[in-house]
Scaffold this motif. Structure first.
Motif, PDB file in Angstrom:
ATOM      1  N   VAL A 151       0.878  -1.176   0.000  1.00 25.95           N
ATOM      2  CA  VAL A 151       0.000   0.000   0.000  1.00 25.95           C
ATOM      3  C   VAL A 151       0.912   1.221   0.000  1.00 25.95           C
ATOM      4  O   VAL A 151       1.617   1.467   0.976  1.00 25.95           O
ATOM      5  CB  VAL A 151      -0.926   0.024   1.234  1.00 25.95           C
ATOM      6  N   PRO A 152       0.956   1.978  -1.072  1.00 28.12           N
ATOM      7  CA  PRO A 152       1.925   3.067  -1.171  1.00 28.12           C
ATOM      8  C   PRO A 152       1.563   4.255  -0.290  1.00 28.12           C
ATOM      9  O   PRO A 152       0.425   4.403   0.166  1.00 28.12           O
ATOM     10  CB  PRO A 152       1.864   3.442  -2.650  1.00 28.12           C
ATOM     11  N   ILE A 153       2.550   5.091  -0.062  1.00 29.63           N
ATOM     12  CA  ILE A 153       2.335   6.315   0.698  1.00 29.63           C
ATOM     13  C   ILE A 153       1.334   7.198  -0.044  1.00 29.63           C
ATOM     14  O   ILE A 153       1.289   7.205  -1.276  1.00 29.63           O
ATOM     15  CB  ILE A 153       3.684   7.036   0.917  1.00 29.63           C
ATOM     16  N   ARG A 154       0.501   7.935   0.725  1.00 28.93           N
ATOM     17  CA  ARG A 154      -0.541   8.740   0.077  1.00 28.93           C
ATOM     18  C   ARG A 154      -0.935   9.899   0.981  1.00 28.93           C
ATOM     19  O   ARG A 154      -0.628   9.903   2.186  1.00 28.93           O
ATOM     20  CB  ARG A 154      -1.752   7.887  -0.270  1.00 28.93           C
ATOM     21  N   HIS A 155      -1.614  10.883   0.427  1.00 25.25           N
ATOM     22  CA  HIS A 155      -2.260  11.940   1.194  1.00 25.25           C
ATOM     23  C   HIS A 155      -3.628  11.414   1.624  1.00 25.25           C
ATOM     24  O   HIS A 155      -4.476  11.107   0.781  1.00 25.25           O
ATOM     25  CB  HIS A 155      -2.439  13.202   0.350  1.00 25.25           C
ATOM     26  N   THR A 156      -3.858  11.304   2.919  1.00 20.72           N
ATOM     27  CA  THR A 156      -5.106  10.749   3.431  1.00 20.72           C
ATOM     28  C   THR A 156      -6.262  11.720   3.217  1.00 20.72           C
ATOM     29  O   THR A 156      -6.145  12.914   3.514  1.00 20.72           O
ATOM     30  CB  THR A 156      -4.974  10.440   4.931  1.00 20.72           C
ATOM     31  N   ARG A 157      -7.369  11.195   2.718  1.00 20.61           N
ATOM     32  CA  ARG A 157      -8.572  11.999   2.551  1.00 20.61           C
ATOM     33  C   ARG A 157      -9.446  11.854   3.796  1.00 20.61           C
ATOM     34  O   ARG A 157      -9.699  10.749   4.251  1.00 20.61           O
ATOM     35  CB  ARG A 157      -9.345  11.558   1.313  1.00 20.61           C
ATOM     36  N   VAL A 158      -9.875  12.969   4.356  1.00 16.83           N
ATOM     37  CA  VAL A 158     -10.697  12.958   5.569  1.00 16.83           C
ATOM     38  C   VAL A 158     -12.171  12.944   5.176  1.00 16.83           C
ATOM     39  O   VAL A 158     -12.526  13.283   4.030  1.00 16.83           O
ATOM     40  CB  VAL A 158     -10.362  14.164   6.468  1.00 16.83           C
ATOM     41  N   PRO A 159     -13.060  12.531   6.104  1.00 18.04           N
ATOM     42  CA  PRO A 159     -14.478  12.367   5.755  1.00 18.04           C
ATOM     43  C   PRO A 159     -15.130  13.610   5.157  1.00 18.04           C
ATOM     44  O   PRO A 159     -16.027  13.499   4.327  1.00 18.04           O
ATOM     45  CB  PRO A 159     -15.115  11.996   7.099  1.00 18.04           C
ATOM     46  N   GLY A 160     -14.701  14.801   5.546  1.00 16.26           N
ATOM     47  CA  GLY A 160     -15.307  16.016   4.999  1.00 16.26           C
ATOM     48  C   GLY A 160     -14.896  16.336   3.578  1.00 16.26           C
ATOM     49  O   GLY A 160     -15.392  17.303   2.991  1.00 16.26           O
ATOM     50  N   GLY A 161     -13.972  15.520   3.022  1.00 13.35           N
ATOM     51  CA  GLY A 161     -13.534  15.723   1.641  1.00 13.35           C
ATOM     52  C   GLY A 161     -12.175  16.372   1.511  1.00 13.35           C
ATOM     53  O   GLY A 161     -11.594  16.409   0.419  1.00 13.35           O
ATOM     54  N   GLY A 162     -11.638  16.903   2.613  1.00 14.94           N
ATOM     55  CA  GLY A 162     -10.315  17.509   2.584  1.00 14.94           C
ATOM     56  C   GLY A 162      -9.225  16.460   2.482  1.00 14.94           C
ATOM     57  O   GLY A 162      -9.456  15.260   2.681  1.00 14.94           O
ATOM     58  N   VAL A 163      -8.023  16.924   2.162  1.00 15.90           N
ATOM     59  CA  VAL A 163      -6.875  16.036   2.023  1.00 15.90           C
ATOM     60  C   VAL A 163      -5.769  16.525   2.953  1.00 15.90           C
ATOM     61  O   VAL A 163      -5.448  17.712   2.980  1.00 15.90           O
ATOM     62  CB  VAL A 163      -6.370  16.001   0.564  1.00 15.90           C
TER      63      VAL A 163
END
Length: 225
Positions: free
Chosen positions: A49-61
């Motif tokens: 599973v590569p590194i990523r910018h996590t997306r939060v429930p409100g849609g932000g990153v």
């Protein structure tokens, strides 16, 4: 015939208690250990599973990039597979990293007996570029109140440790440098904390990290399966 030199106890590791249960140990990791961790993190960042910018429930990153070991974290839960990335099972949490965590806890709390029972089973590895920030939050998705261990490599940052009631003051700010260890447990286990600022270009190239900051947090999820 040379006489055997006398053995003296090693001096205690320099440490500062920021709050009850929250301990900062500057320069805990050697340069060699930092280089080894940087190499390991580069491998984990490639997957499964590569590194990523996590997306939060409100849609932000989130501005930090994250890769997980043992359990995959996404707000606000853990799973074995990364349904929000590629559906793959995350890389295993290695035994040697758990052992490093026990040594860290023993040095921070000066209590080898208590550290012997510490069994971290997940790590969140965050990479901060010069513009990344981490807002005030609690680490409360675990079903365990075992301490969280934080290891820093690369650029210096400002770490803000708050209270357990809200994101507001009072809080304490401390600068974390490459090689520093921070532990928060006990009364500070669920304290709000964040990283409001990175100081670009302050890392040591000898670590193998040319830019940015790596932060490894070791945790006990309290989960099974």
């Amino acid at each position: 015939m040379n006489a055997t030199p006398p053995l003296f106890p090693l001096p205690p590791v320099p440490r500062t208690e920021l709050a009850p249960g929250a301990v900062h140990v500057p320069g805990w990791l050697t340069i060699e250990e930092q280089r080894a961790l940087v190499t390991a993190c580069r491998g984990w960042a490639r997957g499964p599973v590569p590194i990523r910018h996590t997306r939060v429930p409100g849609g932000g990153v989130m501005s930090v990039q994250t890769v997980c070991l043992g359990w995959h974290w996404q707000p606000y839960r853990y799973s074995r597979t990364a349904g929000d990335v590629n559906g793959e099972r995350v890389a295993d949490f290695p035994d040697w990293l758990a052992e490093l965590g026990r040594r860290a806890l023993a040095d921070a709390y000066r209590d080898p007996a208590a550290a012997a029972g510490y069994r971290p089973d997940t790590a969140l590895i965050n990479f901060y570029d010069h513009a990344a920030r981490l807002g005030m939050h609690q680490d409360k998705d675990e079903k365990s109140d075992a301490p969280v261990l934080s290891l820093s490599i690369g650029d210096r940052c400002v770490f803000r440790l708050g209270n357990s009631e809200s994101r507001n003051r009072p809080w304490t700010e401390v600068e974390l440098a490459s090689g520093d260890l921070l532990v928060f447990g006990g009364p500070s286990r669920f304290a709000y904390h964040g990283v409001p600022r990175i100081h670009p270009g302050t890392g040591d190239p000898a670590t193998g990290l040319a830019r940015g900051r790596l932060n490894l947090t070791l945790r006990v999820t309290g989960l099974s399966g």
